[in-house]
Design an enzyme around this catalytic site. Structure first.
Site, short mmCIF file in Angstrom:
data_model
loop_
_atom_site.label_atom_id
_atom_site.label_comp_id
_atom_site.label_asym_id
_atom_site.label_seq_id
_atom_site.Cartn_x
_atom_site.Cartn_y
_atom_site.Cartn_z
N ASP A 1 0.52 -1.33 0.01
CA ASP A 1 0.02 -0.06 0.11
C ASP A 1 1.00 1.05 -0.04
OD1 ASP A 1 -1.93 -1.79 0.21
OD2 ASP A 1 -2.83 -1.13 2.25
N ASP A 2 0.67 2.05 -0.68
CA ASP A 2 1.19 3.65 0.14
C ASP A 2 1.99 4.18 -1.25
OD1 ASP A 2 -1.56 3.59 2.03
OD2 ASP A 2 0.21 4.23 3.23
N HIS B 1 -6.28 3.06 -4.13
CA HIS B 1 -5.72 3.59 -2.59
C HIS B 1 -6.65 4.49 -2.44
CE1 HIS B 1 -5.34 2.49 1.49
NE2 HIS B 1 -3.97 2.68 1.34
N HIS C 1 -5.97 9.47 0.06
CA HIS C 1 -5.44 8.38 1.67
C HIS C 1 -6.67 9.04 2.70
CE1 HIS C 1 -3.61 5.81 4.61
NE2 HIS C 1 -3.49 5.60 3.24
N HIS D 1 3.70 -2.21 3.05
CA HIS D 1 3.46 -0.94 2.53
C HIS D 1 4.80 -0.83 1.96
CE1 HIS D 1 0.55 -0.73 5.85
NE2 HIS D 1 0.09 0.09 4.89
#
Ligand SMILES: [Zn+2]
Length: 255
Positions: free
Chosen positions: A50-51, A101, A105, A211
């Site tokens: 993620d991210d 995603h 965020h 991540h």
């Protein structure tokens, strides 16, 4: 007045609030819409990140994954996609899958349905702009869902993806702290694959949430995530695990 006449509604309210909290944050809860939490075979491990994209780590991660012929799924933040479209293209050209995603965020629990749609749509358009097609998978920031998050994702053609294990690699702790927190994957693989079929004990495998980026800033330091994977990828491979994308985890027949 009898005490239960007052207390019963209070108890019901508390129980309903508890159920809503469970549906919002528990990764395998299906209360607010169906999500993917497992692969369709104990042999298949879906590693997800993620991210990102993150120019400081993602290229090194792509090299590491190549070394073990591992395919993964990257849940990207729209504003970073706009900054690093070449890195996004590179990720796809090396056989990985992408996921939405959101654009910035946010915690989607705090947004109304219109703003949830805007967050999803902006990231959707950013990824389509970079690679020509939008992704099929969505993961909510912080894993937070409410009754309109999963349906809003479905409107754009997404299936929502959660996880079975989230070891907390965003914390500023050394790799020696992170590595043992990923041990449950090896333990489950050992248990489930010991009997040759790989299905007799459990029919589904892990989805690991790591991540490669940080949602606050581009270029987050995720060297511990890289170090932990350098430790685990050869060990997981030797246990008989295959590293698959979410598409391979749910669409390809189980081996
Ligand atoms: Zn995130």
């Amino acid at each position: 007045m009898q005490p239960w006449l007052i207390e019963a509604p209070v108890a019901v309210t508390v129980a309903a609030a508890g159920l809503a909290a469970y549906g919002a944050v528990y990764p395998r809860a299906q209360l607010f819409g169906a999500t993917i939490c497992r692969t369709n075979s104990a042999r298949k491990l879906a590693v997800t990140f993620d991210d990102g994209p993150n120019p400081a780590i993602t290229p090194k991660l792509l090299d590491l994954l190549d070394r073990y012929k591992a395919k993964a799924t990257f849940f990207l933040i729209g504003r970073y996609v706009r900054e690093c479209p070449e890195l996004v293209k590179e990720t796809v050209s090396r056989g990985h899958e992408l996921g939405n995603h959101t654009e910035l965020h946010p915690n989607l629990l705090r947004l109304n349905p219109t703003n949830v749609r805007v967050e999803l749509r902006l990231c959707h358009d950013a990824i389509r702009g970079a690679i020509g097609t939008p992704p099929k998978w969505f993961r909510p920031p912080f894993g937070m869902r409410n009754p309109w998050v999963v349906p809003a994702a479905r409107e754009l053609g997404y299936r929502t993806v959660m996880w079975t294990l989230i070891p907390g690699d965003w914390q500023e702790k050394p790799a020696e702290w992170l590595i043992p927190r990923m041990q449950p994957i090896a333990d489950r693989a050992q248990r489930n694959l010991a009997n040759s079929s790989g299905r007799a004990v459990a029919s589904t495998g892990d989805v690991l949430c790591l991540h490669d980026g940080g949602h606050r800033d581009l270029n987050a330091d995720r060297s511990r995530t890289l170090a932990a994977l350098e430790h685990w990828l050869p060990r997981w491979r030797d246990l008989g695990l295959e590293f698959v994308t979410i598409g391979e985890a749910v669409n390809t027949p189980a081996p």
